[in-house]
Design a protein around this motif. Structure first.
Motif, mmCIF file in Angstrom:
data_model
loop_
_atom_site.group_PDB
_atom_site.id
_atom_site.type_symbol
_atom_site.label_atom_id
_atom_site.label_comp_id
_atom_site.label_asym_id
_atom_site.label_seq_id
_atom_site.Cartn_x
_atom_site.Cartn_y
_atom_site.Cartn_z
ATOM 1 N N GLY A 156 0.783 -1.226 0.000
ATOM 2 C CA GLY A 156 0.000 0.000 0.000
ATOM 3 C C GLY A 156 0.811 1.269 0.000
ATOM 4 N N PHE A 157 2.101 1.239 0.319
ATOM 5 C CA PHE A 157 2.951 2.419 0.252
ATOM 6 C C PHE A 157 3.794 2.349 -1.012
ATOM 7 C CE2 PHE A 157 2.913 2.642 5.142
ATOM 8 C CZ PHE A 157 1.885 3.543 5.138
ATOM 9 N N PRO A 158 4.040 3.481 -1.693
ATOM 10 C CA PRO A 158 3.634 4.831 -1.307
ATOM 11 C C PRO A 158 2.131 5.067 -1.482
ATOM 12 C CG PRO A 158 4.680 4.867 -3.445
ATOM 13 C CD PRO A 158 4.831 3.464 -2.924
ATOM 14 N N LEU A 159 1.605 5.949 -0.643
ATOM 15 C CA LEU A 159 0.190 6.276 -0.677
ATOM 16 C C LEU A 159 0.019 7.744 -0.316
ATOM 17 C CD1 LEU A 159 -2.767 5.247 -0.957
ATOM 18 C CD2 LEU A 159 -2.706 4.756 1.505
ATOM 19 N N ALA A 160 -0.870 8.441 -1.018
ATOM 20 C CA ALA A 160 -1.115 9.860 -0.768
ATOM 21 C C ALA A 160 -2.575 10.080 -0.424
ATOM 22 C CB ALA A 160 -0.731 10.693 -1.994
ATOM 23 N N ILE A 161 -2.833 11.059 0.461
ATOM 24 C CA ILE A 161 -4.187 11.457 0.836
ATOM 25 C C ILE A 161 -4.264 12.978 0.772
ATOM 26 C CG2 ILE A 161 -4.714 9.444 2.271
ATOM 27 C CD1 ILE A 161 -3.883 11.065 4.719
ATOM 28 N N GLU A 162 -5.478 13.509 0.548
ATOM 29 C CA GLU A 162 -5.631 14.964 0.528
ATOM 30 C C GLU A 162 -7.061 15.375 0.815
ATOM 31 O OE1 GLU A 162 -4.965 16.852 -3.289
ATOM 32 O OE2 GLU A 162 -5.090 14.903 -4.268
ATOM 33 N N ASP A 163 -7.194 16.668 1.179
ATOM 34 C CA ASP A 163 -8.510 17.208 1.559
ATOM 35 C C ASP A 163 -8.580 18.673 1.185
ATOM 36 O OD1 ASP A 163 -11.015 17.694 2.708
ATOM 37 O OD2 ASP A 163 -10.143 18.222 4.621
ATOM 38 N N PRO A 164 -9.146 19.056 0.083
ATOM 39 C CA PRO A 164 -8.355 19.204 -1.128
ATOM 40 C C PRO A 164 -7.220 20.185 -0.892
ATOM 41 C CG PRO A 164 -10.414 20.380 -1.322
ATOM 42 C CD PRO A 164 -10.474 19.612 -0.031
ATOM 43 N N LEU A 165 -6.130 19.957 -1.548
ATOM 44 C CA LEU A 165 -4.876 20.707 -1.448
ATOM 45 C C LEU A 165 -4.129 20.449 -0.139
ATOM 46 C CD1 LEU A 165 -5.678 24.159 -3.079
ATOM 47 C CD2 LEU A 165 -4.683 22.119 -4.112
ATOM 48 N N ALA A 166 -4.825 20.092 0.942
ATOM 49 C CA ALA A 166 -4.145 19.625 2.147
ATOM 50 C C ALA A 166 -3.656 18.220 1.827
ATOM 51 C CB ALA A 166 -5.100 19.617 3.335
ATOM 52 N N TYR A 167 -2.359 18.079 1.583
ATOM 53 C CA TYR A 167 -1.815 16.884 0.942
ATOM 54 C C TYR A 167 -0.801 16.209 1.849
ATOM 55 C CZ TYR A 167 0.686 14.086 -2.584
ATOM 56 O OH TYR A 167 1.283 13.075 -3.293
ATOM 57 N N PHE A 168 -0.905 14.868 1.987
ATOM 58 C CA PHE A 168 0.061 14.094 2.780
ATOM 59 C C PHE A 168 0.376 12.797 2.058
ATOM 60 C CE2 PHE A 168 1.000 10.850 6.065
ATOM 61 C CZ PHE A 168 2.174 11.400 6.563
ATOM 62 N N ARG A 169 1.655 12.426 2.047
ATOM 63 C CA ARG A 169 2.080 11.196 1.383
ATOM 64 C C ARG A 169 3.090 10.466 2.258
ATOM 65 N NH1 ARG A 169 4.563 13.092 -3.107
ATOM 66 N NH2 ARG A 169 6.654 12.849 -2.230
ATOM 67 N N GLN A 170 2.945 9.122 2.302
ATOM 68 C CA GLN A 170 3.958 8.262 2.900
ATOM 69 C C GLN A 170 4.631 7.472 1.788
ATOM 70 O OE1 GLN A 170 5.148 8.534 5.717
ATOM 71 N NE2 GLN A 170 3.730 8.303 7.424
ATOM 72 N N SER A 171 5.960 7.436 1.795
ATOM 73 C CA SER A 171 6.708 6.648 0.826
ATOM 74 C C SER A 171 6.903 5.228 1.332
ATOM 75 C CB SER A 171 8.064 7.304 0.552
ATOM 76 O OG SER A 171 7.897 8.585 -0.021
ATOM 77 N N ALA A 172 7.437 4.362 0.480
ATOM 78 C CA ALA A 172 7.717 2.988 0.874
ATOM 79 C C ALA A 172 8.747 2.965 1.991
ATOM 80 C CB ALA A 172 8.220 2.201 -0.331
ATOM 81 N N ILE A 173 8.629 1.974 2.873
ATOM 82 C CA ILE A 173 9.503 1.852 4.030
ATOM 83 C C ILE A 173 10.691 0.979 3.678
ATOM 84 C CG2 ILE A 173 9.641 1.075 6.435
ATOM 85 C CD1 ILE A 173 6.596 1.503 6.567
ATOM 86 N N SER A 174 11.877 1.414 4.069
ATOM 87 C CA SER A 174 13.080 0.617 3.856
ATOM 88 C C SER A 174 13.815 0.478 5.182
ATOM 89 C CB SER A 174 13.993 1.272 2.817
ATOM 90 O OG SER A 174 14.417 2.558 3.268
ATOM 91 N N GLY A 175 14.578 -0.587 5.310
ATOM 92 C CA GLY A 175 15.395 -0.760 6.504
ATOM 93 C C GLY A 175 14.733 -1.527 7.615
ATOM 94 N N GLY A 176 13.440 -1.848 7.489
ATOM 95 C CA GLY A 176 12.770 -2.645 8.507
ATOM 96 C C GLY A 176 12.710 -1.957 9.858
ATOM 97 N N VAL A 177 12.629 -2.763 10.926
ATOM 98 C CA VAL A 177 12.403 -2.208 12.261
ATOM 99 C C VAL A 177 13.616 -1.465 12.797
ATOM 100 C CG1 VAL A 177 10.664 -3.930 12.828
ATOM 101 C CG2 VAL A 177 13.069 -4.387 13.362
ATOM 102 N N THR A 178 14.798 -1.724 12.267
ATOM 103 C CA THR A 178 15.992 -1.012 12.716
ATOM 104 C C THR A 178 16.378 0.112 11.759
ATOM 105 O OG1 THR A 178 17.433 -2.613 11.594
ATOM 106 C CG2 THR A 178 16.887 -3.051 13.914
ATOM 107 N N GLY A 179 15.536 0.382 10.767
ATOM 108 C CA GLY A 179 15.826 1.424 9.795
ATOM 109 C C GLY A 179 15.354 2.789 10.254
ATOM 110 N N SER A 180 15.374 3.729 9.324
ATOM 111 C CA SER A 180 15.048 5.126 9.650
ATOM 112 C C SER A 180 13.617 5.500 9.308
ATOM 113 C CB SER A 180 16.010 6.063 8.918
ATOM 114 O OG SER A 180 15.958 5.839 7.516
#
Length: 318
Positions: A65-89
């Motif tokens: 499901g990542f990357p995924l973006a949401i908005e309300d309109p113009l109020a915009y937020f996106r999460q990118s894909a996660i890398s590094g697992g639980v010890t990553g950044s």
């Protein structure tokens, strides 16, 4: 499950439950669960599985499901894909008051945690098999199920909304509301420290932010060169809220760390902020933590936002 949309200033309510997930809803308020010593504590600790074991999962695939973006309109937020697992950044993020082509005020927004008495460091809250959904156009949700040791269920919500949305910050242009609900589906109390982290970059510039503490658990950031906008981070009732240029290092290094409330570095710099709460979740109960990130324009900047919105709307109609 508790009321995820509880707002600051409202009382937290303990709702009796029978293992169905009904429980306490808190806004970074320390748990009222008793932490007195108990002759069975050694057995309880042995039954608690570390965050690393709970979150590591199997496989190396990126989160669904990542990357995924949401908005309300113009109020915009996106999460990118996660890398590094639980010890990553953790994943990169974007929060803009002018849609996907506007300035990015937030380079990262994520959660970390540890099981008290078990973990020797903090871990990013992540599993490669987590389920990511979009309940509404302005709402993304990631859910995690664990069955080993002390079972639990985690729900992570990110909601972006134009205007002030319960954070108590007047004049907000947009508000991001990250929420974390932890449900203890096991039979023993679960002692946790949970951390919400933001890497702030007001106006999309990362190296010239200034920060001040504006309330007990509220930090305000401005751009040192273009002070037309503020980013206000609110974590009502948090055990600690800390600002500095290396806050994420405390969450990603190989040792246990606790935050200290205050602005350890005021800038100008690439500033970060995190909030911590330490709590114990009883069996069959759940607790929800909420924070609020609000972009607040000065009057002249607000006019620019309005103009920007009109221009984007015109382009879309064409």
């Amino acid at each position: 499950m508790g009321d995820l949309y509880h707002h600051p200033g409202e009382s937290s309510v303990l709702r009796s439950g029978t293992g169905t997930g009904t429980g306490t809803v808190i806004l970074y308020t320390p748990s009222v669960e008793s932490r007195r010593s108990n002759p069975r504590s050694a057995n309880r600790r042995a039954a608690v599985v570390s965050v690393a074991a709970l979150l590591a999962g199997t496989g190396a695939a990126a989160a669904q499901g990542f990357p995924l973006a949401i908005e309300d309109p113009l109020a915009y937020f996106r999460q990118s894909a996660i890398s590094g697992g639980v010890t990553g950044s953790g994943p990169a993020s974007m929060l803009s008051p002018l849609g996907p082509n506007g300035p990015n005020f937030l380079n990262q927004a994520w959660w970390w945690g540890r099981v008290e008495g078990q973990d020797v460091r903090e871990f990013a809250i992540f599993r490669p098999d987590m389920v990511v959904t979009q309940p509404a156009s302005n709402h993304m949700r990631a859910e995690f199920n664990y069955t080993a040791g002390s079972p639990l269920h985690i729900t992570m919500d990110f909601i972006v909304q134009r205007g002030n949305d319960g954070a108590g910050v007047p004049g907000a242009s947009i508000t991001l509301r990250p929420g974390l609900t932890v449900q203890n589906t096991g039979s023993t109390p679960l002692p946790l420290s949970l951390f919400n982290f933001n890497n702030v970059q007001v106006n999309g510039t990362a190296s010239n932010d200034l920060a001040i503490q504006t309330a007990a658990t509220q930090m305000t950031f401005i751009d040192g060169e273009i002070p037309g906008f503020r980013y206000v981070y609110t974590a009502a009732g948090a055990s600690a809220v800390q600002v500095g240029s290396n806050v994420r290092t405390l969450l990603t290094n190989s040792s246990v760390n606790n935050l200290v409330t205050g602005v350890t570095e005021s800038g100008p710099d690439n500033l970060e902020v995190a909030a911590q709460d330490t709590l114990t979740i009883a069996p069959g109960q759940s607790q929800t933590l909420l924070v609020f990130g609000s972009i607040v324009p000065a009057p002249g900047a607000a006019a620019l936002l309005t103009l920007g919105g009109l221009l984007v709307a015109r382009r879309r109609r064409r």
